[in-house]
Design an enzyme around this catalytic site. Structure first.
Site, short mmCIF file in Angstrom:
data_model
loop_
_atom_site.label_atom_id
_atom_site.label_comp_id
_atom_site.label_asym_id
_atom_site.label_seq_id
_atom_site.Cartn_x
_atom_site.Cartn_y
_atom_site.Cartn_z
N LYS A 145 77.51 112.20 50.98
CA LYS A 145 78.11 110.92 50.59
C LYS A 145 79.23 110.59 51.55
O LYS A 145 80.05 111.47 51.89
CB LYS A 145 78.65 111.00 49.15
CG LYS A 145 77.67 111.61 48.16
CD LYS A 145 76.52 110.67 47.80
CE LYS A 145 75.48 111.38 46.95
NZ LYS A 145 74.34 110.54 46.57
N ALA A 179 70.53 114.86 36.84
CA ALA A 179 70.43 113.85 35.77
C ALA A 179 70.60 112.41 36.31
O ALA A 179 71.35 112.21 37.26
CB ALA A 179 71.52 114.12 34.73
#
Ligand SMILES: C[S@@+](CC[C@H](N)C(=O)[O-])C[C@H]1O[C@@H](n2cnc3c(N)ncnc32)[C@H](O)[C@@H]1O
Length: 354
Positions: free
Chosen positions: A305, A221
């Site tokens: 990340k 999303a």
């Protein structure tokens, strides 16, 4: 000027990542038994041989595709300070003393505001420099595809560098600028688009990306990555608790499942897995290990990340853990990892199972 050698290996990188780019260069120099001293400035890092011998062999052995934090890889002459009244005489003298010939001259700067401010100066210098180097026989029509890179660290100093075809970025400053497609649900879409440009040769796009392929997008999303997959005609399982863009769902090519990306399993083997979940790199790697050891997909693109300080160390540890598991599982694969232009505190990994 007596003959001079390129004893320096210079790479460009995103400002703020110089420490990681330098750690990477030093690691490779050490692995190949070459004693070097390292240096870094804003948007670049370099290593210079302590014996002042040419760096060419090390530069060639560590191909650009192996580097993670480098945007460009070059051999370089010693830093040149140029007078503000006459920048060209000493510049030409250094190029001639190196005995270099090349087909092209690129003026480049660090990816900083100071770097960008040098644009006018560079524009004024480039024509006169070209004609001087043509006259001296250094700039030629045919010179093995070599390119001269003039890396302006400031208006008064530059690093004179050379690159070789097949072992460099062919993008100015090593930066791939892409436009955000107006209908894409998020800017993140550019990370996946850039990954494809970077990791998949254009001639293989049709076979590996287009047609009725299947994919999973973990942490999908609002749908920037899913949008890229759908554009290529893929059918996508979009895994995320968050809402997906309505337009994208209207394509009929997306099944949105509000499940946990770390535990969801595909109903059958997919062509692609992509993952942009923000979580600990070790957790993402453990999840990738399951997917790849189980051969649940043929290719994968995922982000690691990196909010920590020692990013180079963290990435290499993750990739080495992954390699250990996949080797033990008998999975043969190719892997590339790069800090892309559209990446921020993260790197992008591409894996293809053979
Ligand atoms: C950086 S965003 C993804 C952006 C997306 N790639 C795009 O282009 O629009 C990270 C997403 O991961 C989702 N996420 C975080 N943990 C997750 C999990 N365990 N399983 C599935 N999705 C997760 C978040 O809800 C968030 O939507």
């Amino acid at each position: 000027m007596p003959q001079i050698f390129p004893a320096t290996w210079l790479v460009y990188c995103r400002p703020g990542f110089e420490r990681d780019a330098l750690a990477e260069l030093l690691h490779h120099a050490q692995r190949h038994g070459v004693c070097c001293e390292g240096e870094r400035g804003e948007g670049w890092a370099s290593v210079t041989r302590l014996d002042n011998e040419p760096i060419n062999e090390l530069h060639r052995l560590v191909h650009f595709d192996l580097l993670i934090f480098a945007r460009q890889t070059l051999i370089a002459l010693p830093l040149l300070n140029v007078g503000r009244e006459d920048r060209l005489t000493s510049l030409v003298a250094q190029v001639i003393a190196a005995g270099w010939s090349f087909e092209d001259i690129w003026h480049e700067t660090p990816d900083t505001n100071e770097g960008k401010a040098l644009g006018r100066l560079i524009k004024a210098l480039s024509r006169p420099l070209e004609s001087l180097l043509k006259k001296r026989g250094a700039l030629r029509r045919k010179a093995g595809g070599r390119r001269l890179h003039l890396f302006w660290v400031s208006g008064a100093s530059l690093q004179v560098c050379l690159s070789f075809p097949g072992n460099r970025s062919d993008l100015p400053n090593g930066i791939r600028r892409l436009r955000v497609p107006s209908r894409a649900p998020s800017r993140s879409t550019l990370k996946l688009e850039e990954a494809w440009h970077e990791f998949i040769p254009r001639s293989q796009w049709e076979e590996r990306l287009e047609g009725h392929l299947t994919a999973a997008d973990l942490g999908a999303a609002p749908g920037g990555w899913t949008w890229q997959l759908v554009q290529k005609g893929m059918y996508v399982y979009a895994i995320d608790n968050g809402p997906m863009a309505a337009d994208l769902m209207a394509s009929g090519q997306v099944e949105h499942l509000k499940e946990d990306g770390f535990t969801w399993e595909p109903p059958y083997r997919l062509d692609w897995l992509v993952c942009d979940i923000v979580d600990k790199p070790s957790r993402v790697i453990a999840m990738m290990e399951r997917w790849l050891a189980g051969r649940w997909c043929r290719e994968a693109v995922f982000n690691l990340k990196l909010p920590m300080k020692k990013r180079w160390e963290e990435v290499t540890k993750c990739l080495s853990d992954l390699d250990n598991i996949l080797q033990a599982a008998g999975v043969k694969y190719t892997l590339r990892c790069r800090h892309l232009y559209h990446d921020r505190e993260e790197v992008t990994v591409h894996i293809r199972i053979q």
